[in-house]
Design an enzyme around this catalytic site. Structure first.
Site, PDB file in Angstrom:
ATOM      1  N   ASP A   1      -9.063  -6.371  -4.650  1.00 47.06           N
ATOM      2  CA  ASP A   1      -8.705  -5.026  -3.982  1.00 47.06           C
ATOM      3  C   ASP A   1     -10.428  -3.858  -4.328  1.00 47.06           C
ATOM      4  OD1 ASP A   1      -7.268  -2.934  -2.187  1.00 47.06           O
ATOM      5  OD2 ASP A   1      -5.728  -3.257  -3.749  1.00 47.06           O
TER       6      ASP A   1
ATOM      7  N   HIS B   1      -7.156  -6.807  -0.346  1.00 51.42           N
ATOM      8  CA  HIS B   1      -5.519  -5.323  -0.799  1.00 51.42           C
ATOM      9  C   HIS B   1      -4.361  -5.896   0.337  1.00 51.42           C
ATOM     10  CE1 HIS B   1      -3.806  -1.091  -1.047  1.00 51.42           C
ATOM     11  NE2 HIS B   1      -3.762  -1.313   0.575  1.00 51.42           N
TER      12      HIS B   1
ATOM     13  N   SER C   1       0.757  -0.897   0.172  1.00 53.89           N
ATOM     14  CA  SER C   1       0.027  -0.133   0.250  1.00 53.89           C
ATOM     15  C   SER C   1       0.940   1.203  -0.229  1.00 53.89           C
ATOM     16  CB  SER C   1      -1.782   0.217   1.249  1.00 53.89           C
ATOM     17  OG  SER C   1      -2.010   1.290   0.849  1.00 53.89           O
TER      18      SER C   1
END
Length: 375
Positions: free
Chosen positions: A325, A353, A201
């Protein structure tokens, strides 16, 4: 030429689901039991914690939860609420190392929280793992035992202003400071050895920035649902201090954390539990959490999109993306494939995710192949 593959995770997923539905078969009785024969991995984590000379104030560690000793910089009353064995094992193995980043002015050590594997082979570059925004190295609690099994040298690090790292001596916690802090870890803890740098991320943006700025350090770059094409923080960067504090304080709220927890996973019933939310919120109880997040917001964040194509000239890049995601849409993986001519792109089935939490076997296997040049 960039390539795209799909990771066949469904078999792992069904196996894990079966274990979770039959607690008597689950040695840890948590979603962290992924893989087999993890008892040695757990023991080595505990051994590293007890034997490391770099754990600050080890004599003041606290004993809770089945005889584990936790370092005293962790918020113990909130840690006591957590049940997931993998989290508790990793918390018990956490240590702080003093690093001295190359910042302007007087150099002061930064007590840096890190968890590392112990029983490792010497046939690969060490792996350094960076978690996402407003999180901690505990994100890697389910993949760390799997890397230990595979004898992969791995270090999950909380960079300045994030997780359980003390940012008191830092002049800020923005991209420049995080880059300098990571470089200090690379030079001082890893003796400047080339690394495989994994970022998840927003940690992916940190990893991209580091690979572009200190290319001699990065043998391979691994991006897991990484942020790279969202430049800056928009209006948040120019908010007055009071407004920024008000906005950031909301991030600690249980309802918001629960909502984010559910968005992070494909299988919400299995993984998006109250306990997972408590793990993800633990670092929010650190003394300077609010000020550090406000400082990061006001730094302006990362603006990397125009520089991402340069990665092809500097290192090998491997992109992993959860096919389900909901935070950064799966089509983002195509942007990386199109921007980085030599990138490999793997879509991970049954995954949101956080592949390192939801499909850690898949990611550990691929990471094993990457570090040992079998990818």
């Amino acid at each position: 030429m960039a390539s795209t593959t799909t990771a066949g995770s469904r078999g792992h997923f069904k196996s894990l689901n079966s274990v979770l539905k039959n607690p008597s078969k689950n040695r840890w009785n948590t979603p962290a039991v992924i893989g087999t024969n993890l008892s040695q991995s757990r023991a080595s984590f505990a051994a590293r914690c007890s034997s490391s000379t770099q754990i600050q104030d080890a004599n003041r560690s606290r004993e809770k939860k089945g005889g584990r000793q936790f370092p005293d910089f962790l918020p113990d009353s909130y840690l006591a609420e957590i049940e997931e064995t993998a989290c508790l094992d990793m918390a018990a193995s956490m240590r702080r190392v003093n690093l001295t980043p190359n910042w302007e002015g007087e150099a002061q050590p930064v007590p840096t929280s890190v968890v590392s594997t112990q029983h490792v082979a010497d046939d690969h570059a060490p792996v350094v793992m960076l978690h996402g925004f407003d999180s901690s190295c505990l994100e890697f609690r389910r993949i760390m035992p799997l890397l230990e099994e595979r004898r992969i040298e791995a270090h999950a690090v909380d960079l300045v202003g994030w997780g359980f790292t003390d940012a008191g001596a830092a002049p800020g916690v923005g991209p420049e400071q995080k880059r300098a802090h990571l470089e200090a870890f690379w030079r001082e803890e890893l003796n400047g050895r080339p690394i495989t740098l994994l970022g998840c991320s927003l940690g992916g943006a940190v990893a991209i920035d580091f690979a572009l700025s200190v290319p001699e350090a990065v043998k391979a770059l691994v991006l897991v649902d990484a942020q790279g094409f969202i430049d800056g923080l928009g209006a948040m960067a120019s908010m007055p201090q009071w407004a920024a504090k008000l906005g950031v304080s909301v991030l600690k709220a249980v309802p918001l954390r629960n909502a984010a927890n559910k968005m992070a996973y494909a299988n919400k019933d299995l993984f998006a539990t109250e306990d997972a939310m408590r793990v993800g919120r633990l670092h929010c109880h650190m003394p300077n959490w609010l000020d550090n997040n406000v400082s990061y917001m006001q730094s302006g964040g990362y603006s990397l999109s125009s520089s991402i194509p340069k990665l092809a000239e500097l290192t090998e890049t491997h992109v992993f993306w959860g096919a389900q995601d909901e935070i950064l849409e799966p089509e983002t993986a195509d942007k990386f494939r199109n921007a980085i001519s030599n990138a490999t792109v793997t879509m991970v089935d049954d995954c949101g995710h956080v592949a390192h939490l939801e499909q850690p076997i898949v990611l550990a296997d691929r990471l094993d192949a990457i570090v040992r040049n079998k990818a």
